[in-house]
Design a protein around this motif. Structure first.
Motif, PDB file in Angstrom:
ATOM      1  N   TYR A   1       0.872  -1.172   0.000  1.00  0.00           N
ATOM      2  CA  TYR A   1       0.000   0.000   0.000  1.00  0.00           C
ATOM      3  C   TYR A   1       0.911   1.225   0.000  1.00  0.00           C
ATOM      4  N   THR A   2       0.904   1.973  -1.084  1.00  0.00           N
ATOM      5  CA  THR A   2       1.786   3.130  -1.221  1.00  0.00           C
ATOM      6  C   THR A   2       0.977   4.407  -1.064  1.00  0.00           C
ATOM      7  N   ILE A   3       1.399   5.247  -0.123  1.00  0.00           N
ATOM      8  CA  ILE A   3       0.700   6.494   0.188  1.00  0.00           C
ATOM      9  C   ILE A   3       1.378   7.641  -0.557  1.00  0.00           C
ATOM     10  N   ALA A   4       0.593   8.467  -1.238  1.00  0.00           N
ATOM     11  CA  ALA A   4       1.146   9.616  -1.954  1.00  0.00           C
ATOM     12  C   ALA A   4       0.201  10.804  -1.807  1.00  0.00           C
ATOM     13  N   ARG A   5       0.755  12.002  -1.934  1.00  0.00           N
ATOM     14  CA  ARG A   5      -0.074  13.209  -1.910  1.00  0.00           C
ATOM     15  C   ARG A   5      -0.962  13.264  -3.144  1.00  0.00           C
ATOM     16  N   THR A   6      -2.211  13.586  -2.931  1.00  0.00           N
ATOM     17  CA  THR A   6      -3.064  13.899  -4.075  1.00  0.00           C
ATOM     18  C   THR A   6      -2.661  15.258  -4.618  1.00  0.00           C
ATOM     19  N   HIS A   7      -2.570  16.239  -3.754  1.00  0.00           N
ATOM     20  CA  HIS A   7      -1.891  17.499  -4.036  1.00  0.00           C
ATOM     21  C   HIS A   7      -1.671  18.220  -2.716  1.00  0.00           C
ATOM     22  N   LYS A   8      -0.928  19.305  -2.750  1.00  0.00           N
ATOM     23  CA  LYS A   8      -0.445  19.928  -1.530  1.00  0.00           C
ATOM     24  C   LYS A   8      -1.547  20.544  -0.670  1.00  0.00           C
ATOM     25  N   LEU A   9      -2.718  20.801  -1.249  1.00  0.00           N
ATOM     26  CA  LEU A   9      -3.813  21.376  -0.471  1.00  0.00           C
ATOM     27  C   LEU A   9      -4.818  20.319  -0.027  1.00  0.00           C
ATOM     28  N   ALA A  10      -4.488  19.064  -0.250  1.00  0.00           N
ATOM     29  CA  ALA A  10      -5.411  17.986   0.129  1.00  0.00           C
ATOM     30  C   ALA A  10      -4.666  16.937   0.926  1.00  0.00           C
ATOM     31  N   LEU A  11      -3.976  17.375   1.973  1.00  0.00           N
ATOM     32  CA  LEU A  11      -3.214  16.428   2.774  1.00  0.00           C
ATOM     33  C   LEU A  11      -4.120  15.452   3.526  1.00  0.00           C
ATOM     34  N   ASP A  12      -5.383  15.821   3.708  1.00  0.00           N
ATOM     35  CA  ASP A  12      -6.317  14.902   4.358  1.00  0.00           C
ATOM     36  C   ASP A  12      -7.017  13.993   3.350  1.00  0.00           C
ATOM     37  N   ARG A  13      -6.494  13.977   2.100  1.00  0.00           N
ATOM     38  CA  ARG A  13      -7.076  13.118   1.056  1.00  0.00           C
ATOM     39  C   ARG A  13      -5.944  12.423   0.294  1.00  0.00           C
ATOM     40  N   PRO A  14      -5.288  11.455   0.907  1.00  0.00           N
ATOM     41  CA  PRO A  14      -4.164  10.796   0.251  1.00  0.00           C
ATOM     42  C   PRO A  14      -4.604   9.914  -0.918  1.00  0.00           C
ATOM     43  N   THR A  15      -3.680   9.719  -1.839  1.00  0.00           N
ATOM     44  CA  THR A  15      -3.848   8.739  -2.910  1.00  0.00           C
ATOM     45  C   THR A  15      -3.116   7.469  -2.492  1.00  0.00           C
ATOM     46  N   VAL A  16      -3.804   6.346  -2.551  1.00  0.00           N
ATOM     47  CA  VAL A  16      -3.231   5.066  -2.153  1.00  0.00           C
ATOM     48  C   VAL A  16      -3.213   4.133  -3.360  1.00  0.00           C
ATOM     49  N   THR A  17      -2.035   3.574  -3.644  1.00  0.00           N
ATOM     50  CA  THR A  17      -1.917   2.561  -4.697  1.00  0.00           C
ATOM     51  C   THR A  17      -1.795   1.192  -4.033  1.00  0.00           C
ATOM     52  N   ILE A  18      -2.766   0.337  -4.308  1.00  0.00           N
ATOM     53  CA  ILE A  18      -2.777  -1.026  -3.780  1.00  0.00           C
ATOM     54  C   ILE A  18      -2.133  -1.937  -4.816  1.00  0.00           C
ATOM     55  N   SER A  19      -1.033  -2.585  -4.440  1.00  0.00           N
ATOM     56  CA  SER A  19      -0.302  -3.449  -5.371  1.00  0.00           C
ATOM     57  C   SER A  19      -0.455  -4.906  -4.940  1.00  0.00           C
ATOM     58  N   ILE A  20      -1.200  -5.664  -5.743  1.00  0.00           N
ATOM     59  CA  ILE A  20      -1.506  -7.070  -5.433  1.00  0.00           C
ATOM     60  C   ILE A  20      -0.770  -7.961  -6.430  1.00  0.00           C
ATOM     61  N   PRO A  21       0.112  -8.837  -5.974  1.00  0.00           N
ATOM     62  CA  PRO A  21       0.777  -9.749  -6.912  1.00  0.00           C
ATOM     63  C   PRO A  21      -0.245 -10.517  -7.733  1.00  0.00           C
ATOM     64  N   VAL A  22      -0.032 -10.570  -9.044  1.00  0.00           N
ATOM     65  CA  VAL A  22      -1.013 -11.228  -9.911  1.00  0.00           C
ATOM     66  C   VAL A  22      -1.140 -12.716  -9.577  1.00  0.00           C
ATOM     67  N   ALA A  23      -0.111 -13.301  -8.978  1.00  0.00           N
ATOM     68  CA  ALA A  23      -0.179 -14.713  -8.596  1.00  0.00           C
ATOM     69  C   ALA A  23      -1.273 -14.952  -7.562  1.00  0.00           C
ATOM     70  N   LYS A  24      -1.539 -13.957  -6.712  1.00  0.00           N
ATOM     71  CA  LYS A  24      -2.597 -14.111  -5.698  1.00  0.00           C
ATOM     72  C   LYS A  24      -3.974 -14.177  -6.345  1.00  0.00           C
ATOM     73  N   LEU A  25      -4.112 -13.586  -7.536  1.00  0.00           N
ATOM     74  CA  LEU A  25      -5.399 -13.555  -8.217  1.00  0.00           C
ATOM     75  C   LEU A  25      -5.487 -14.599  -9.327  1.00  0.00           C
ATOM     76  N   GLY A  26      -4.369 -15.205  -9.656  1.00  0.00           N
ATOM     77  CA  GLY A  26      -4.377 -16.181 -10.740  1.00  0.00           C
ATOM     78  C   GLY A  26      -4.534 -15.555 -12.103  1.00  0.00           C
ATOM     79  N   ILE A  27      -4.088 -14.292 -12.264  1.00  0.00           N
ATOM     80  CA  ILE A  27      -4.188 -13.601 -13.552  1.00  0.00           C
ATOM     81  C   ILE A  27      -2.978 -13.970 -14.397  1.00  0.00           C
ATOM     82  N   SER A  28      -3.247 -14.471 -15.595  1.00  0.00           N
ATOM     83  CA  SER A  28      -2.147 -14.914 -16.467  1.00  0.00           C
ATOM     84  C   SER A  28      -1.907 -13.966 -17.631  1.00  0.00           C
ATOM     85  N   ARG A  29      -2.966 -13.301 -18.107  1.00  0.00           N
ATOM     86  CA  ARG A  29      -2.832 -12.394 -19.254  1.00  0.00           C
ATOM     87  C   ARG A  29      -3.038 -10.964 -18.774  1.00  0.00           C
ATOM     88  N   LEU A  30      -2.010 -10.171 -18.909  1.00  0.00           N
ATOM     89  CA  LEU A  30      -2.034  -8.809 -18.356  1.00  0.00           C
ATOM     90  C   LEU A  30      -2.543  -7.834 -19.405  1.00  0.00           C
TER      91      LEU A  30
END
Length: 638
Positions: free
Chosen positions: A68-97
């Protein structure tokens, strides 16, 4: 538990603390603590080393192999972070990206966050008070987007310690990373509700992600893959064969009023028998290349068909009703566009002469309806479109037609109507589909004429030819080449005399970059607001990276197999113009970078009024936006 993240959250002052009255999300004190959350400053201790701890920034937090990677949405929205959820494709069984797979995952994870939002929803209070998970709504179109994508991310190389300490074993080989599904969301943290904020980020966020993984439906994904394969097979057929459009029988083309949803009471589409073909096992109507007219009375469905054909440049999801309405993906919707800027453009195929000007080198800051439509066609042909989509209701009448009587009456007419050029364009490889309701001029030049009657299509080509008569006077072959190049340094995101960049999208449909106000309201093939966001960020990226081109790259972009000469210069014809680049090649180089590194290369939180979700537009729309800029410089080359 996201150990370090919880530690950072515990530092945010709570309303129950004795210092509550001194803290607020809008004060420097509280924002200072929130900034530490994004910077994720921690003490990195090297195991088996005597070196002191080093200050390190690591805004990625792990739980059960998910990042879970936390990043600023922008400098005036510190109470509204952007979160990137990174799930290994092996956990989902996805073979074709594929793009469709990422799109499906975004749609599949959304209900888990919407359920949490529903538990805390309070219509009488704003999201800032309630807190909310904000997941991008993609609509019915399947596009490459930064809200859901596949990318390789580094594995965790550290172990969490107490507080913000992390331990790194320098003797271990670095892990190679893994391919992940990346879902990007925004989280509106609740105002002065620390426990709720902690719960959202440290418990509900990972819990929803884990539920999504456990409930992931591979059978539905297989159906998504199958639809994507069918759509691509039809697109390949259109690129290789004699057809430019395919509409499957049973498609629902009409939309509910004011929405993108299929109309529940709509009559399913049925191909005229003589035009029915089968592609990839799907039966439907094939529209051949050439000149095609769709006509009919008012409210007969002819514009609905054209809108569905226009939408077919993109893939759609299975529930849309138009998922097997497929159009050659270079198609462009052409309209009149009063007031648009035109620079150094050859419009001589349609405008024979201009008082005090040269139609082969036409420039204006305020084009008329006819000259703007001529410019739009010339730019589309230069950009490589193989299909023009035109509705007479959105066209300049004097540009579209001129009957025999008017031609005889007005002997000195500078406009060559589109009727006199449409067949010539078809011979060059650019087909046209026209919706016509009030003029029979195109019946004579059309290869196919279809009648819409209460949303039922029939082939009336033979009948129309019996009624039509030739009213066009031969005009001779036209000069179609557009020999102009863009001066790269004339594109700037900095207003004149200002050291700060300027970028935003106005409520009236303009992209504002530097001193430019680009009117994109008539780029009708843009499907989502997130594509407009991407266009703005792409223009800004091009503006700030022009100096990064090396000499070889600049030479490659400028040559395009042409000799160059500035129109007002006596320079050597073989010498490229300094700073001039081929617009199409310049744009293609950016798309190549995006394909390699992802949309995030153009993303930035610097602009506080810009939304951060982006859908990738076609190169055609980016070139069209550049063509509408008023302050940039162009030069003619030959």
């Amino acid at each position: 538990m996201l150990k370090r993240l919880h530690w950072y959250m515990s530092k945010i002052p709570d309303k129950n603390t004795t210092t509550y009255r001194y803290y607020d999300y809008d004060t420097d004190s509280r924002n200072h603590v929130l900034k530490e959350l994004y910077d994720a400053e921690c003490h990195m201790v090297l195991l088996n080393r005597l070196h002191p701890a080093r200050v390190h920034n690591e805004p990625t937090f792990w739980l059960n192999g998910i990042a879970y990677t936390i990043a600023r949405t922008h400098k005036l929205a510190l109470d509204r972070p952007t979160v990137t959820i990174s799930i290994p494709v092996a956990k989902l069984g996805i073979s074709r990206l594929t793009t469709a797979a990422a799109d499906y995952c975004l749609r599949a994870i959304t209900p888990y966050f919407e359920k949490i939002n529903g538990e805390y929803a309070n219509p009488s209070r704003p999201d800032r008070d309630n807190g909310k998970f904000i997941v991008y709504d993609p609509g019915p179109v399947v596009l490459a987007r930064n809200a859901a994508f596949f990318a390789n991310i580094p594995d965790r190389y550290y172990e969490d310690g107490k507080g913000n300490t992390i331990y790194v074993d320098p003797d271990k080989e670095p892990l190679p990373g893994c391919m992940c599904l990346n879902i990007r969301i925004e989280v509106q943290l609740p105002y002065l509700k620390l426990d709720r904020a902690k719960t959202m980020l440290c418990k509900q966020l990972p819990a929803a992600t884990e539920r999504f993984i456990r409930g992931f439906d591979k059978q539905v994904l297989e159906a998504v893959y199958k639809l994507e394969e069918t759509q691509q097979a039809i697109r390949n057929f259109l690129h290789m064969g004699d057809y430019c459009v395919f509409i499957a029988n049973g498609s629902i083309l009409a939309r509910e009023r004011g929405t993108n949803a299929p109309m529940t009471s709509a009559l399913p589409f049925q191909s005229p028998p003589e035009d029915e073909i089968i592609i990839a096992g799907v039966r439907g109507m094939g529209i051949k290349r050439g000149v095609t007219v769709v006509t009919g009375g008012g409210y007969s469905g002819k514009s609905t068909v054209l809108n569905a054909i226009s939408a077919g440049i993109y893939n759609h999801v299975a529930s849309d009703g138009r998922e097997l309405c497929i159009t050659h993906d270079t198609a462009a919707t052409i309209t009149a566009e009063d007031g648009r800027a035109v620079s150094y453009l050859n419009i001589s195929p349609f405008i024979k002469w201009i008082p005090g000007g040269d139609p082969k080198l036409f420039s204006t800051s305020h084009a008329s309806g006819s000259t703007s439509q001529a410019a739009n066609i010339m730019e589309a042909v230069d950009a490589g479109t193989k299909l023009l989509l035109i509705d007479e209701d959105r066209s300049a009448t004097n540009f579209m037609i001129r009957d025999a009587t008017m031609k005889q009456l007005i002997e000195k007419e500078p406009i060559t109507p589109f009727t006199d050029r449409v067949c010539e364009l078809a011979k060059m490889g650019t087909s046209t589909i026209l919706v016509i309701g009030g003029s029979g001029e195109y019946l004579y030049v059309a290869d196919k004429v279809y009648m819409m009657d209460e949303f039922v299509m029939s082939d009336v080509t033979l009948k129309s030819r019996a009624l039509a008569y030739a009213s066009n006077i031969p005009t001779g072959d036209a000069y179609w080449q557009v020999h102009r190049q863009f001066i790269e340094n004339s594109l700037s995101s900095y207003p004149a005399g200002s050291g700060r960049e300027k970028l935003y999208i106005s409520d009236t449909g303009f992209i504002v970059i530097g001193d430019e106000r680009i009117d994109i309201r008539n780029l009708h093939d843009i499907s989502t607001p997130a594509q407009v966001n991407a266009l703005a960020f792409m223009l800004r990226y091009l503006a700030i990276t022009t100096d990064s081109l090396n000499d070889l790259e600049r030479l490659a972009l400028s040559m395009r197999g042409l000799k160059h000469k500035h129109t007002s210069s006596s320079a050597d014809n073989n010498k490229p113009i300094e700073g001039a680049v081929d617009t199409l090649g310049w744009v293609k180089s950016l798309y190549d970078k995006i394909e390699k590194d992802g949309l995030n290369i153009i993303d930035t939180g610097f602009f506080t009024s810009m939304e951060r979700f982006m859908d990738l537009p076609r190169p055609f729309e980016l070139v069209a936006a550049i063509n509408r800029m008023r302050n940039v410089e162009w030069v003619k080359v030959y």
